[in-house]
Design an enzyme around this catalytic site. Structure first.
Site, PDB file in Angstrom:
ATOM      1  N   GLU A 286       0.816  -1.220   0.000  1.00  0.00           N
ATOM      2  CA  GLU A 286       0.000   0.000   0.000  1.00  0.00           C
ATOM      3  C   GLU A 286       0.848   1.269   0.000  1.00  0.00           C
ATOM      4  OE1 GLU A 286      -3.076  -0.075   2.970  1.00  0.00           O
ATOM      5  OE2 GLU A 286      -4.042  -1.816   2.079  1.00  0.00           O
ATOM      6  N   GLU A 506      -5.296  -8.293  -0.105  1.00  0.00           N
ATOM      7  CA  GLU A 506      -5.862  -8.241   1.254  1.00  0.00           C
ATOM      8  C   GLU A 506      -7.338  -7.925   1.138  1.00  0.00           C
ATOM      9  OE1 GLU A 506      -4.213  -5.579   4.228  1.00  0.00           O
ATOM     10  OE2 GLU A 506      -2.171  -5.985   3.548  1.00  0.00           O
TER      11      GLU A 506
END
Ligand code: NOJ
Length: 611
Positions: A286, A506
Protein backbone atom coordinates in the site's frame (compact mmCIF):
# COMPACT_ATOMS: atom_id res chain seq x y z
CA UNK A 1 1.83 19.63 25.32
CA UNK A 2 1.33 22.41 22.84
CA UNK A 3 3.45 20.40 20.47
CA UNK A 4 1.82 17.06 21.06
CA UNK A 5 -1.79 18.09 20.65
CA UNK A 6 -1.66 18.98 16.98
CA UNK A 7 0.40 15.87 16.29
CA UNK A 8 -2.34 13.81 17.87
CA UNK A 9 -4.77 15.32 15.42
CA UNK A 10 -2.55 14.30 12.53
CA UNK A 11 -2.23 10.82 13.85
CA UNK A 12 -5.93 10.37 14.51
CA UNK A 13 -6.65 11.32 10.93
CA UNK A 14 -3.99 8.99 9.74
CA UNK A 15 -4.95 5.89 11.61
CA UNK A 16 -8.67 5.90 11.95
CA UNK A 17 -9.27 6.73 15.55
CA UNK A 18 -12.97 6.90 16.40
CA UNK A 19 -15.09 8.55 13.79
CA UNK A 20 -15.87 11.37 16.17
CA UNK A 21 -12.21 12.28 16.18
CA UNK A 22 -11.66 11.77 12.51
CA UNK A 23 -14.86 12.51 10.70
CA UNK A 24 -13.29 13.66 7.47
CA UNK A 25 -11.34 10.52 6.76
CA UNK A 26 -12.58 7.87 4.39
CA UNK A 27 -9.68 5.55 4.97
CA UNK A 28 -8.27 4.39 8.23
CA UNK A 29 -4.79 5.56 7.46
CA UNK A 30 -5.49 8.13 4.87
CA UNK A 31 -4.10 11.53 5.55
CA UNK A 32 -4.36 12.79 2.03
CA UNK A 33 -7.44 14.50 3.41
CA UNK A 34 -5.21 16.53 5.67
CA UNK A 35 -4.83 19.98 4.40
CA UNK A 36 -1.57 19.50 2.53
CA UNK A 37 -0.71 23.11 3.21
CA UNK A 38 -0.56 22.65 6.95
CA UNK A 39 2.91 22.42 8.34
CA UNK A 40 4.12 20.06 10.99
CA UNK A 41 3.66 21.84 14.27
CA UNK A 42 6.47 22.18 16.75
CA UNK A 43 9.25 22.04 14.26
CA UNK A 44 11.86 23.35 16.67
CA UNK A 45 12.99 20.67 19.06
CA UNK A 46 14.54 21.61 22.38
CA UNK A 47 18.21 22.25 21.75
CA UNK A 48 19.31 19.35 23.93
CA UNK A 49 17.48 17.01 21.58
CA UNK A 50 18.78 18.48 18.35
CA UNK A 51 20.07 15.77 16.02
CA UNK A 52 23.76 15.28 15.48
CA UNK A 53 23.20 13.39 12.27
CA UNK A 54 24.58 14.43 8.93
CA UNK A 55 21.15 15.78 8.16
CA UNK A 56 21.38 18.32 10.97
CA UNK A 57 21.92 21.29 8.73
CA UNK A 58 20.21 24.61 9.37
CA UNK A 59 17.54 23.78 6.78
CA UNK A 60 16.44 20.57 8.42
CA UNK A 61 13.09 20.67 10.15
CA UNK A 62 12.33 18.11 12.78
CA UNK A 63 9.09 17.11 14.42
CA UNK A 64 9.58 16.21 18.03
CA UNK A 65 12.55 14.75 19.86
CA UNK A 66 14.77 13.26 17.19
CA UNK A 67 17.22 10.59 18.27
CA UNK A 68 20.81 11.54 17.80
CA UNK A 69 22.68 9.61 15.15
CA UNK A 70 26.27 9.96 14.08
CA UNK A 71 27.19 7.83 11.07
CA UNK A 72 29.97 5.29 11.74
CA UNK A 73 29.59 5.91 15.44
CA UNK A 74 26.01 5.35 16.59
CA UNK A 75 25.34 1.66 17.22
CA UNK A 76 22.11 -0.30 17.21
CA UNK A 77 22.31 -0.38 21.01
CA UNK A 78 22.65 3.42 21.14
CA UNK A 79 19.54 3.79 19.02
CA UNK A 80 17.57 1.34 21.13
CA UNK A 81 18.65 3.18 24.28
CA UNK A 82 17.05 6.32 22.89
CA UNK A 83 13.88 4.48 21.88
CA UNK A 84 13.61 2.92 25.32
CA UNK A 85 14.44 5.99 27.37
CA UNK A 86 10.99 6.19 28.96
CA UNK A 87 9.43 2.88 28.06
CA UNK A 88 11.47 -0.31 27.81
CA UNK A 89 10.66 -2.88 25.15
CA UNK A 90 8.66 -5.82 26.54
CA UNK A 91 9.52 -9.43 25.84
CA UNK A 92 7.11 -12.34 25.42
CA UNK A 93 6.59 -14.85 28.20
CA UNK A 94 8.23 -18.25 27.65
CA UNK A 95 5.83 -20.37 25.67
CA UNK A 96 5.39 -24.10 25.45
CA UNK A 97 4.19 -23.49 21.90
CA UNK A 98 7.65 -22.44 20.71
CA UNK A 99 8.64 -25.04 18.14
CA UNK A 100 5.41 -26.94 18.75
CA UNK A 101 2.96 -27.97 16.06
CA UNK A 102 0.45 -29.22 18.61
CA UNK A 103 -3.09 -28.24 17.68
CA UNK A 104 -6.58 -29.08 18.89
CA UNK A 105 -9.46 -28.16 16.63
CA UNK A 106 -12.75 -27.48 18.42
CA UNK A 107 -15.96 -28.85 16.93
CA UNK A 108 -17.10 -26.72 14.00
CA UNK A 109 -19.80 -24.15 14.82
CA UNK A 110 -23.38 -24.67 13.71
CA UNK A 111 -23.91 -23.95 10.05
CA UNK A 112 -24.69 -20.44 9.03
CA UNK A 113 -22.80 -19.72 5.88
CA UNK A 114 -24.48 -22.23 3.51
CA UNK A 115 -27.33 -19.73 3.26
CA UNK A 116 -24.87 -17.54 1.50
CA UNK A 117 -23.97 -20.04 -1.16
CA UNK A 118 -26.28 -18.80 -3.83
CA UNK A 119 -27.72 -21.09 -6.43
CA UNK A 120 -25.55 -19.37 -8.98
CA UNK A 121 -22.22 -20.07 -7.33
CA UNK A 122 -22.86 -23.46 -5.75
CA UNK A 123 -21.26 -25.36 -8.59
CA UNK A 124 -18.54 -22.87 -9.45
CA UNK A 125 -14.86 -23.52 -8.79
CA UNK A 126 -11.86 -21.27 -8.41
CA UNK A 127 -9.38 -21.91 -11.21
CA UNK A 128 -6.73 -24.57 -10.80
CA UNK A 129 -3.66 -23.32 -8.93
CA UNK A 130 -5.69 -20.57 -7.25
CA UNK A 131 -3.82 -18.96 -4.35
CA UNK A 132 -5.97 -19.21 -1.24
CA UNK A 133 -4.04 -17.20 1.29
CA UNK A 134 -3.95 -15.15 4.42
CA UNK A 135 -1.80 -12.07 4.85
CA UNK A 136 0.30 -10.67 7.67
CA UNK A 137 3.06 -8.10 8.25
CA UNK A 138 6.23 -8.24 10.33
CA UNK A 139 5.49 -5.33 12.70
CA UNK A 140 1.94 -6.48 13.21
CA UNK A 141 2.62 -10.10 14.19
CA UNK A 142 6.25 -10.89 14.93
CA UNK A 143 7.02 -9.24 18.27
CA UNK A 144 10.59 -9.98 19.42
CA UNK A 145 11.24 -6.34 18.63
CA UNK A 146 14.83 -6.32 19.89
CA UNK A 147 15.69 -9.97 19.51
CA UNK A 148 18.66 -11.42 17.62
CA UNK A 149 20.13 -8.10 16.64
CA UNK A 150 17.06 -6.44 15.13
CA UNK A 151 17.35 -2.66 14.87
CA UNK A 152 14.52 -0.24 15.71
CA UNK A 153 12.07 0.82 13.03
CA UNK A 154 9.97 3.97 13.18
CA UNK A 155 7.22 1.75 14.57
CA UNK A 156 9.37 0.88 17.57
CA UNK A 157 10.29 4.51 18.01
CA UNK A 158 6.85 6.18 17.79
CA UNK A 159 4.94 4.14 20.37
CA UNK A 160 7.85 4.24 22.82
CA UNK A 161 8.69 7.90 22.54
CA UNK A 162 5.11 9.16 22.14
CA UNK A 163 3.19 6.58 24.18
CA UNK A 164 0.24 8.96 24.58
CA UNK A 165 -0.37 8.95 20.86
CA UNK A 166 -0.50 5.17 20.51
CA UNK A 167 -2.48 2.26 21.81
CA UNK A 168 0.54 0.22 22.83
CA UNK A 169 3.70 -0.83 21.04
CA UNK A 170 4.46 -3.82 18.78
CA UNK A 171 7.03 -5.27 21.22
CA UNK A 172 5.37 -8.67 21.60
CA UNK A 173 2.12 -8.68 19.60
CA UNK A 174 1.41 -12.28 18.53
CA UNK A 175 4.94 -13.53 19.19
CA UNK A 176 4.92 -15.07 15.71
CA UNK A 177 8.70 -14.90 16.01
CA UNK A 178 8.63 -17.88 18.37
CA UNK A 179 5.29 -19.46 17.48
CA UNK A 180 5.34 -19.55 13.70
CA UNK A 181 5.37 -23.35 13.60
CA UNK A 182 2.22 -23.53 15.63
CA UNK A 183 0.64 -20.70 13.67
CA UNK A 184 1.33 -22.55 10.41
CA UNK A 185 -0.22 -25.73 11.77
CA UNK A 186 -3.34 -23.70 12.53
CA UNK A 187 -3.39 -22.22 9.03
CA UNK A 188 -3.08 -25.61 7.49
CA UNK A 189 -6.19 -26.57 9.39
CA UNK A 190 -7.96 -23.88 7.40
CA UNK A 191 -6.81 -25.40 4.11
CA UNK A 192 -4.83 -22.27 3.20
CA UNK A 193 -2.24 -22.88 0.47
CA UNK A 194 -0.42 -19.51 0.49
CA UNK A 195 0.97 -17.31 3.26
CA UNK A 196 1.83 -13.68 2.73
CA UNK A 197 4.39 -12.29 5.17
CA UNK A 198 6.65 -9.26 5.24
CA UNK A 199 10.32 -9.03 6.10
CA UNK A 200 11.39 -6.57 8.78
CA UNK A 201 14.08 -4.50 7.07
CA UNK A 202 15.76 -3.85 10.45
CA UNK A 203 16.20 -7.57 11.12
CA UNK A 204 18.34 -7.72 7.97
CA UNK A 205 20.01 -4.30 8.21
CA UNK A 206 19.57 -3.09 11.80
CA UNK A 207 20.67 0.41 10.80
CA UNK A 208 18.94 0.30 7.44
CA UNK A 209 22.20 -0.24 5.55
CA UNK A 210 25.78 -1.25 6.27
CA UNK A 211 26.34 -4.50 8.09
CA UNK A 212 23.98 -7.41 7.45
CA UNK A 213 22.53 -9.21 10.46
CA UNK A 214 22.90 -12.91 9.72
CA UNK A 215 20.50 -13.85 12.53
CA UNK A 216 17.73 -11.91 10.80
CA UNK A 217 18.24 -13.75 7.52
CA UNK A 218 18.43 -17.06 9.39
CA UNK A 219 15.05 -16.36 11.00
CA UNK A 220 13.36 -15.87 7.64
CA UNK A 221 15.12 -18.94 6.28
CA UNK A 222 13.43 -20.99 8.99
CA UNK A 223 10.04 -19.36 8.45
CA UNK A 224 10.12 -19.93 4.69
CA UNK A 225 11.24 -23.54 5.13
CA UNK A 226 8.51 -24.22 7.65
CA UNK A 227 5.88 -22.62 5.41
CA UNK A 228 6.94 -24.75 2.46
CA UNK A 229 6.99 -27.85 4.65
CA UNK A 230 3.33 -27.12 5.41
CA UNK A 231 2.45 -26.59 1.73
CA UNK A 232 2.02 -22.89 2.35
CA UNK A 233 3.51 -21.05 -0.59
CA UNK A 234 5.34 -18.00 0.78
CA UNK A 235 4.59 -14.60 -0.73
CA UNK A 236 7.14 -12.11 0.56
CA UNK A 237 6.62 -8.37 0.94
CA UNK A 238 9.83 -6.40 1.34
CA UNK A 239 8.37 -3.27 2.86
CA UNK A 240 5.24 -3.07 4.98
CA UNK A 241 5.78 0.41 6.47
CA UNK A 242 8.55 -0.37 8.98
CA UNK A 243 11.19 2.15 7.88
CA UNK A 244 14.52 1.73 9.68
CA UNK A 245 14.73 4.43 12.33
CA UNK A 246 18.37 5.12 11.44
CA UNK A 247 17.42 6.12 7.89
CA UNK A 248 14.57 8.32 9.04
CA UNK A 249 16.88 10.21 11.36
CA UNK A 250 19.74 10.55 8.92
CA UNK A 251 18.01 11.74 5.80
CA UNK A 252 14.24 11.59 6.14
CA UNK A 253 13.98 8.12 4.56
CA UNK A 254 11.29 8.09 1.84
CA UNK A 255 11.33 11.84 1.39
CA UNK A 256 14.90 11.63 0.12
CA UNK A 257 16.15 9.90 -3.04
CA UNK A 258 18.94 8.45 -0.88
CA UNK A 259 16.50 5.77 0.19
CA UNK A 260 16.50 4.24 -3.30
CA UNK A 261 19.98 2.74 -3.03
CA UNK A 262 19.50 1.62 0.55
CA UNK A 263 16.22 -0.09 -0.28
CA UNK A 264 17.71 -1.71 -3.36
CA UNK A 265 20.64 -3.05 -1.34
CA UNK A 266 18.26 -4.48 1.24
CA UNK A 267 16.03 -5.98 -1.47
CA UNK A 268 18.99 -7.57 -3.23
CA UNK A 269 20.22 -9.15 0.00
CA UNK A 270 16.81 -10.69 0.60
CA UNK A 271 16.39 -11.83 -3.03
CA UNK A 272 19.76 -13.56 -2.91
CA UNK A 273 19.02 -15.29 0.37
CA UNK A 274 15.40 -16.38 -0.11
CA UNK A 275 15.15 -16.29 -3.89
CA UNK A 276 15.76 -20.00 -4.28
CA UNK A 277 12.48 -20.72 -2.47
CA UNK A 278 10.29 -17.63 -2.77
CA UNK A 279 8.56 -17.28 -6.14
CA UNK A 280 6.24 -14.38 -5.50
CA UNK A 281 7.50 -11.01 -4.29
CA UNK A 282 5.85 -7.74 -3.34
CA UNK A 283 8.11 -4.69 -3.20
CA UNK A 284 5.75 -2.40 -1.28
CA UNK A 285 2.57 -2.71 0.71
CA UNK A 286 0.00 0.00 0.00
CA UNK A 287 2.48 2.69 -1.07
CA UNK A 288 -0.26 5.28 -1.41
CA UNK A 289 -1.33 4.85 2.22
CA UNK A 290 2.27 4.83 3.31
CA UNK A 291 3.27 7.98 1.44
CA UNK A 292 0.24 9.87 2.68
CA UNK A 293 1.71 9.46 6.16
CA UNK A 294 5.33 10.40 5.70
CA UNK A 295 4.75 13.82 7.20
CA UNK A 296 3.33 12.24 10.34
CA UNK A 297 5.11 10.89 13.39
CA UNK A 298 6.49 8.23 13.53
CA UNK A 299 7.34 8.23 9.84
CA UNK A 300 9.09 11.53 9.71
CA UNK A 301 11.84 12.71 11.96
CA UNK A 302 13.85 14.77 9.55
CA UNK A 303 12.84 16.74 6.49
CA UNK A 304 15.42 16.81 3.72
CA UNK A 305 16.19 20.15 2.08
CA UNK A 306 13.24 21.50 0.11
CA UNK A 307 10.74 19.10 1.65
CA UNK A 308 7.83 20.13 3.80
CA UNK A 309 4.58 18.58 4.92
CA UNK A 310 2.87 19.66 1.69
CA UNK A 311 5.20 18.02 -0.77
CA UNK A 312 6.47 15.19 1.47
CA UNK A 313 3.82 12.63 0.40
CA UNK A 314 4.68 13.27 -3.25
CA UNK A 315 8.44 13.20 -2.77
CA UNK A 316 7.77 9.82 -1.20
CA UNK A 317 5.56 8.77 -4.12
CA UNK A 318 8.32 9.58 -6.55
CA UNK A 319 11.15 7.97 -4.55
CA UNK A 320 9.11 4.90 -3.80
CA UNK A 321 8.16 4.36 -7.44
CA UNK A 322 11.79 4.67 -8.49
CA UNK A 323 12.86 2.37 -5.62
CA UNK A 324 10.25 -0.14 -6.78
CA UNK A 325 11.46 0.02 -10.38
CA UNK A 326 15.08 -0.31 -9.31
CA UNK A 327 14.42 -3.32 -7.08
CA UNK A 328 12.41 -5.01 -9.83
CA UNK A 329 15.31 -4.43 -12.22
CA UNK A 330 17.66 -6.02 -9.68
CA UNK A 331 15.31 -8.95 -9.21
CA UNK A 332 14.96 -9.58 -12.94
CA UNK A 333 18.71 -9.39 -13.39
CA UNK A 334 19.28 -11.99 -10.65
CA UNK A 335 16.68 -14.27 -12.24
CA UNK A 336 18.13 -13.80 -15.72
CA UNK A 337 21.66 -14.67 -14.65
CA UNK A 338 20.34 -17.75 -12.82
CA UNK A 339 21.33 -16.58 -9.34
CA UNK A 340 17.79 -17.06 -8.04
CA UNK A 341 14.74 -18.99 -9.18
CA UNK A 342 12.32 -17.51 -11.68
CA UNK A 343 9.25 -16.01 -10.10
CA UNK A 344 7.06 -12.95 -10.22
CA UNK A 345 7.19 -9.54 -8.61
CA UNK A 346 4.78 -6.65 -8.12
CA UNK A 347 3.37 -4.35 -5.45
CA UNK A 348 0.14 -4.09 -3.46
CA UNK A 349 -2.18 -1.25 -4.45
CA UNK A 350 -4.99 -0.16 -2.18
CA UNK A 351 -8.26 1.75 -2.04
CA UNK A 352 -10.73 1.68 -4.95
CA UNK A 353 -12.52 3.57 -7.66
CA UNK A 354 -15.60 4.77 -5.79
CA UNK A 355 -19.11 4.56 -7.13
CA UNK A 356 -20.24 8.03 -8.23
CA UNK A 357 -22.81 9.44 -5.85
CA UNK A 358 -25.15 10.32 -8.71
CA UNK A 359 -25.22 10.32 -12.51
CA UNK A 360 -24.09 13.93 -12.60
CA UNK A 361 -20.92 14.64 -14.57
CA UNK A 362 -19.37 16.25 -11.48
CA UNK A 363 -19.85 13.20 -9.27
CA UNK A 364 -18.47 10.98 -12.02
CA UNK A 365 -15.49 13.28 -12.24
CA UNK A 366 -15.06 13.13 -8.44
CA UNK A 367 -14.94 9.34 -8.69
CA UNK A 368 -12.40 9.46 -11.54
CA UNK A 369 -10.25 11.91 -9.62
CA UNK A 370 -10.35 9.78 -6.51
CA UNK A 371 -9.26 6.74 -8.52
CA UNK A 372 -6.39 8.72 -10.05
CA UNK A 373 -5.11 10.02 -6.73
CA UNK A 374 -5.62 6.81 -4.75
CA UNK A 375 -4.88 4.06 -7.24
CA UNK A 376 -3.64 5.50 -10.53
CA UNK A 377 -0.86 7.58 -9.06
CA UNK A 378 1.10 4.35 -8.54
CA UNK A 379 -0.65 1.97 -10.89
CA UNK A 380 -0.69 4.05 -14.08
CA UNK A 381 3.10 4.55 -14.24
CA UNK A 382 3.63 0.83 -13.67
CA UNK A 383 0.86 -0.75 -15.74
CA UNK A 384 0.18 1.82 -18.43
CA UNK A 385 2.75 4.32 -19.61
CA UNK A 386 5.37 5.18 -17.03
CA UNK A 387 3.74 8.47 -16.04
CA UNK A 388 1.33 9.85 -13.45
CA UNK A 389 -2.34 10.50 -14.27
CA UNK A 390 -2.89 13.90 -15.91
CA UNK A 391 -5.27 14.96 -13.11
CA UNK A 392 -2.55 14.48 -10.49
CA UNK A 393 0.05 16.36 -12.54
CA UNK A 394 -2.32 19.20 -13.32
CA UNK A 395 -3.62 19.66 -9.77
CA UNK A 396 -0.36 19.15 -7.91
CA UNK A 397 1.95 21.06 -10.26
CA UNK A 398 5.46 21.37 -8.78
CA UNK A 399 4.44 19.49 -5.66
CA UNK A 400 4.63 16.22 -7.59
CA UNK A 401 8.22 15.63 -8.75
CA UNK A 402 8.09 14.59 -12.41
CA UNK A 403 9.27 11.17 -13.50
CA UNK A 404 12.15 11.69 -15.91
CA UNK A 405 12.14 9.76 -19.23
CA UNK A 406 14.67 7.28 -17.75
CA UNK A 407 12.55 6.83 -14.63
CA UNK A 408 9.45 6.30 -16.74
CA UNK A 409 11.26 3.59 -18.66
CA UNK A 410 12.35 1.96 -15.42
CA UNK A 411 8.89 1.99 -13.89
CA UNK A 412 6.75 1.07 -16.91
CA UNK A 413 6.15 -2.67 -16.93
CA UNK A 414 7.78 -3.18 -13.52
CA UNK A 415 5.18 -5.68 -12.29
CA UNK A 416 4.36 -9.21 -13.37
CA UNK A 417 0.83 -9.17 -11.90
CA UNK A 418 -1.67 -6.70 -10.52
CA UNK A 419 -2.42 -6.87 -6.78
CA UNK A 420 -5.05 -4.85 -4.96
CA UNK A 421 -5.99 -4.68 -1.30
CA UNK A 422 -9.72 -4.52 -1.88
CA UNK A 423 -11.54 -4.21 1.40
CA UNK A 424 -14.45 -2.16 0.12
CA UNK A 425 -15.77 0.15 -2.54
CA UNK A 426 -16.76 3.64 -1.42
CA UNK A 427 -18.77 6.46 -2.94
CA UNK A 428 -17.60 9.80 -4.33
CA UNK A 429 -19.46 13.08 -4.50
CA UNK A 430 -18.05 16.30 -5.90
CA UNK A 431 -16.82 18.91 -3.42
CA UNK A 432 -19.71 21.19 -2.38
CA UNK A 433 -18.09 24.26 -3.93
CA UNK A 434 -17.47 22.41 -7.21
CA UNK A 435 -14.42 20.63 -8.57
CA UNK A 436 -13.21 23.55 -10.67
CA UNK A 437 -13.05 25.97 -7.74
CA UNK A 438 -11.53 23.36 -5.43
CA UNK A 439 -8.76 22.17 -7.69
CA UNK A 440 -7.35 25.70 -8.06
CA UNK A 441 -7.22 26.23 -4.33
CA UNK A 442 -4.71 24.12 -2.43
CA UNK A 443 -6.15 25.29 0.90
CA UNK A 444 -9.56 23.89 0.05
CA UNK A 445 -10.27 21.13 2.61
CA UNK A 446 -11.14 18.74 -0.22
CA UNK A 447 -8.07 19.47 -2.32
CA UNK A 448 -6.50 17.69 -4.20
CA UNK A 449 -9.13 15.07 -5.09
CA UNK A 450 -11.93 17.63 -4.81
CA UNK A 451 -14.42 15.02 -3.77
CA UNK A 452 -16.49 15.73 -0.68
CA UNK A 453 -14.42 14.13 2.09
CA UNK A 454 -17.14 13.98 4.70
CA UNK A 455 -17.58 10.35 5.67
CA UNK A 456 -21.31 10.62 4.95
CA UNK A 457 -20.37 11.11 1.29
CA UNK A 458 -17.64 8.50 1.08
CA UNK A 459 -19.18 5.55 2.95
CA UNK A 460 -22.82 6.55 2.54
CA UNK A 461 -25.33 6.56 -0.31
CA UNK A 462 -28.03 9.01 -1.47
CA UNK A 463 -31.20 9.13 0.57
CA UNK A 464 -29.35 8.98 3.86
CA UNK A 465 -28.36 5.32 3.58
CA UNK A 466 -25.07 3.54 4.16
CA UNK A 467 -23.20 2.09 1.19
CA UNK A 468 -23.15 -1.48 2.50
CA UNK A 469 -23.01 -2.87 6.00
CA UNK A 470 -20.79 -0.73 8.22
CA UNK A 471 -17.88 -2.40 10.03
CA UNK A 472 -16.82 -1.47 13.55
CA UNK A 473 -17.66 2.23 13.94
CA UNK A 474 -14.01 3.00 14.62
CA UNK A 475 -13.19 1.83 11.09
CA UNK A 476 -15.44 4.25 9.31
CA UNK A 477 -13.97 3.60 5.87
CA UNK A 478 -14.90 -0.09 5.88
CA UNK A 479 -18.21 -1.25 4.45
CA UNK A 480 -19.28 -4.64 3.17
CA UNK A 481 -19.89 -3.46 -0.37
CA UNK A 482 -20.04 -6.87 -2.05
CA UNK A 483 -22.51 -5.54 -4.62
CA UNK A 484 -19.85 -3.21 -6.09
CA UNK A 485 -17.00 -5.72 -6.35
CA UNK A 486 -17.60 -7.03 -9.85
CA UNK A 487 -17.63 -3.58 -11.39
CA UNK A 488 -14.54 -2.73 -9.40
CA UNK A 489 -12.70 -5.77 -10.72
CA UNK A 490 -13.76 -4.89 -14.26
CA UNK A 491 -12.44 -1.35 -13.79
CA UNK A 492 -9.11 -2.43 -12.32
CA UNK A 493 -8.36 -5.13 -14.86
CA UNK A 494 -9.33 -2.91 -17.78
CA UNK A 495 -7.48 0.18 -16.56
CA UNK A 496 -4.33 -1.56 -15.33
CA UNK A 497 -4.04 -4.68 -17.48
CA UNK A 498 -1.55 -7.33 -16.47
CA UNK A 499 -0.69 -10.61 -18.15
CA UNK A 500 -0.13 -12.10 -14.69
CA UNK A 501 -3.77 -11.60 -13.72
CA UNK A 502 -5.12 -9.90 -10.62
CA UNK A 503 -4.79 -10.83 -6.94
CA UNK A 504 -6.84 -9.52 -4.05
CA UNK A 505 -3.81 -9.16 -1.84
CA UNK A 506 -5.86 -8.24 1.25
CA UNK A 507 -9.52 -8.11 2.23
CA UNK A 508 -10.99 -8.44 5.68
CA UNK A 509 -13.40 -7.21 8.27
CA UNK A 510 -13.36 -5.33 11.56
CA UNK A 511 -16.31 -6.88 13.40
CA UNK A 512 -18.46 -4.29 15.13
CA UNK A 513 -17.67 -3.86 18.82
CA UNK A 514 -15.57 -7.02 18.92
CA UNK A 515 -13.18 -5.34 21.32
CA UNK A 516 -15.98 -4.74 23.80
CA UNK A 517 -17.12 -8.35 23.93
CA UNK A 518 -16.19 -10.06 27.16
CA UNK A 519 -17.34 -13.66 26.78
CA UNK A 520 -15.25 -15.95 24.62
CA UNK A 521 -18.32 -17.37 22.85
CA UNK A 522 -19.31 -13.82 21.83
CA UNK A 523 -15.86 -12.95 20.58
CA UNK A 524 -15.50 -16.00 18.38
CA UNK A 525 -19.07 -15.67 17.05
CA UNK A 526 -18.08 -13.18 14.37
CA UNK A 527 -21.16 -13.48 12.18
CA UNK A 528 -20.45 -10.13 10.53
CA UNK A 529 -16.99 -11.20 9.40
CA UNK A 530 -18.33 -14.55 8.25
CA UNK A 531 -20.97 -12.83 6.10
CA UNK A 532 -18.39 -10.46 4.68
CA UNK A 533 -16.10 -13.29 3.60
CA UNK A 534 -18.92 -15.40 2.19
CA UNK A 535 -20.36 -12.45 0.28
CA UNK A 536 -16.98 -11.60 -1.18
CA UNK A 537 -16.17 -15.19 -2.17
CA UNK A 538 -19.50 -15.36 -3.93
CA UNK A 539 -18.75 -12.24 -5.96
CA UNK A 540 -15.20 -13.37 -6.75
CA UNK A 541 -16.59 -16.59 -8.20
CA UNK A 542 -19.12 -14.68 -10.31
CA UNK A 543 -16.43 -12.27 -11.48
CA UNK A 544 -14.32 -15.19 -12.67
CA UNK A 545 -17.11 -17.15 -14.31
CA UNK A 546 -19.47 -14.47 -15.60
CA UNK A 547 -17.14 -11.53 -16.20
CA UNK A 548 -14.03 -13.49 -17.24
CA UNK A 549 -11.89 -11.73 -14.64
CA UNK A 550 -8.47 -13.34 -14.44
CA UNK A 551 -8.48 -13.54 -10.63
CA UNK A 552 -5.61 -15.74 -9.50
CA UNK A 553 -5.72 -15.53 -5.73
CA UNK A 554 -7.15 -13.94 -2.60
CA UNK A 555 -5.59 -13.16 0.78
CA UNK A 556 -7.68 -12.70 3.89
CA UNK A 557 -6.52 -10.11 6.40
CA UNK A 558 -5.60 -11.56 8.76
CA UNK A 559 -4.69 -14.94 10.17
CA UNK A 560 -5.38 -13.58 13.66
CA UNK A 561 -5.98 -10.32 15.52
CA UNK A 562 -2.75 -8.40 15.62
CA UNK A 563 -1.10 -5.00 16.10
CA UNK A 564 -3.35 -2.72 14.08
CA UNK A 565 -0.94 0.23 13.95
CA UNK A 566 -2.28 3.28 15.75
CA UNK A 567 -5.13 1.24 17.26
CA UNK A 568 -2.69 -1.28 18.69
CA UNK A 569 -4.16 -4.58 19.80
CA UNK A 570 -7.66 -3.18 20.24
CA UNK A 571 -8.80 -3.26 16.63
CA UNK A 572 -9.56 -6.80 15.48
CA UNK A 573 -9.29 -8.09 11.93
CA UNK A 574 -8.47 -11.73 12.69
CA UNK A 575 -9.90 -15.06 11.64
CA UNK A 576 -8.60 -16.12 15.05
CA UNK A 577 -8.91 -14.36 18.37
CA UNK A 578 -5.79 -13.87 20.46
CA UNK A 579 -6.19 -13.16 24.15
CA UNK A 580 -3.51 -10.50 24.53
CA UNK A 581 -4.25 -10.07 28.23
CA UNK A 582 -2.99 -13.60 28.91
CA UNK A 583 0.83 -13.77 28.73
CA UNK A 584 0.47 -17.19 27.06
CA UNK A 585 -1.25 -15.38 24.13
CA UNK A 586 -3.71 -18.22 23.46
CA UNK A 587 -5.31 -18.29 20.01
CA UNK A 588 -8.94 -19.30 19.38
CA UNK A 589 -10.61 -20.02 16.06
CA UNK A 590 -13.50 -17.75 15.16
CA UNK A 591 -16.54 -18.81 13.17
CA UNK A 592 -15.15 -17.06 10.09
CA UNK A 593 -12.16 -19.41 10.15
CA UNK A 594 -14.45 -22.42 9.73
CA UNK A 595 -16.62 -20.80 7.06
CA UNK A 596 -13.57 -19.90 5.03
CA UNK A 597 -12.24 -23.42 5.43
CA UNK A 598 -15.49 -25.11 4.39
CA UNK A 599 -16.37 -22.70 1.65
CA UNK A 600 -12.92 -22.79 0.07
CA UNK A 601 -12.86 -26.56 0.33
CA UNK A 602 -16.09 -26.58 -1.61
CA UNK A 603 -14.93 -24.18 -4.32
CA UNK A 604 -11.25 -25.04 -4.80
CA UNK A 605 -9.97 -27.84 -6.96
CA UNK A 606 -9.24 -30.61 -4.44
CA UNK A 607 -5.46 -30.42 -4.97
CA UNK A 608 -5.48 -26.70 -4.11
CA UNK A 609 -7.02 -27.23 -0.69
CA UNK A 610 -4.21 -27.79 1.78
CA UNK A 611 -4.92 -30.86 3.80
C1 NOJ B 1 -4.09 -2.87 5.14
C2 NOJ B 1 -2.71 -2.91 5.71
O1 NOJ B 1 -1.82 -3.44 4.77
C3 NOJ B 1 -2.62 -3.70 7.00
O2 NOJ B 1 -1.38 -3.43 7.57
C4 NOJ B 1 -3.77 -3.33 7.92
O3 NOJ B 1 -3.65 -3.96 9.15
C5 NOJ B 1 -5.06 -3.72 7.24
N1 NOJ B 1 -5.21 -2.95 6.03
C6 NOJ B 1 -6.31 -3.50 8.11
O4 NOJ B 1 -6.47 -2.18 8.44
Amino acid sequence: MIRLLPLAVYVSLAFGLPASQSSASNNSYDISVLSPTSSIPGTTPPSTEAPTSTAASSTVQTAGPTPSFTPNKTTVEDLWAQVEKNKPVLVAAESNLTDSTELKLPPAPHAFFPNYLSERTKILKFPKGFKYGVASAATQVEGAAKEDGKGPSVWDYGPHVYPDLYTGAPDVTNDFYHRYKNDFARLKAMGVNTFSLSIAWTRIYPLGRGEVNEAGLAFYDKVIDEAIKNNLEPVVTLFHWDTPLALSVQYGSWMSPKVIDDYNQYAETVFRRLGDRVKMWITFNEPRVFCSQVAVIPYTLTYPDGTNSTNAPYQCTHNLLVAHGTAVQTYRKLVKEGTIAAGQIGLKNDDNKPTPWSDSEEDKEASDRHADFFVGIFAKPIYVDGDYPATCKETLGDILPPLTPEEQKLVKGSADFYAQDLYRVNTAKAAPNGIEACKKNSSDPNWPTCQDNRVEYTSGAPGGWGYGQQADPRVNWLVNSWFALRDQLKYLTKTFPSKGGIYISEFGWAEAFENQRTELYQIVSDYGRESYYMDYLNEFLLAIHEDSIDLRGIFAWSLYDNFEWQSGLTQKFGLQYVNFTDPALPRYFKRSFFSMRDSMKHHLEPEDFNS
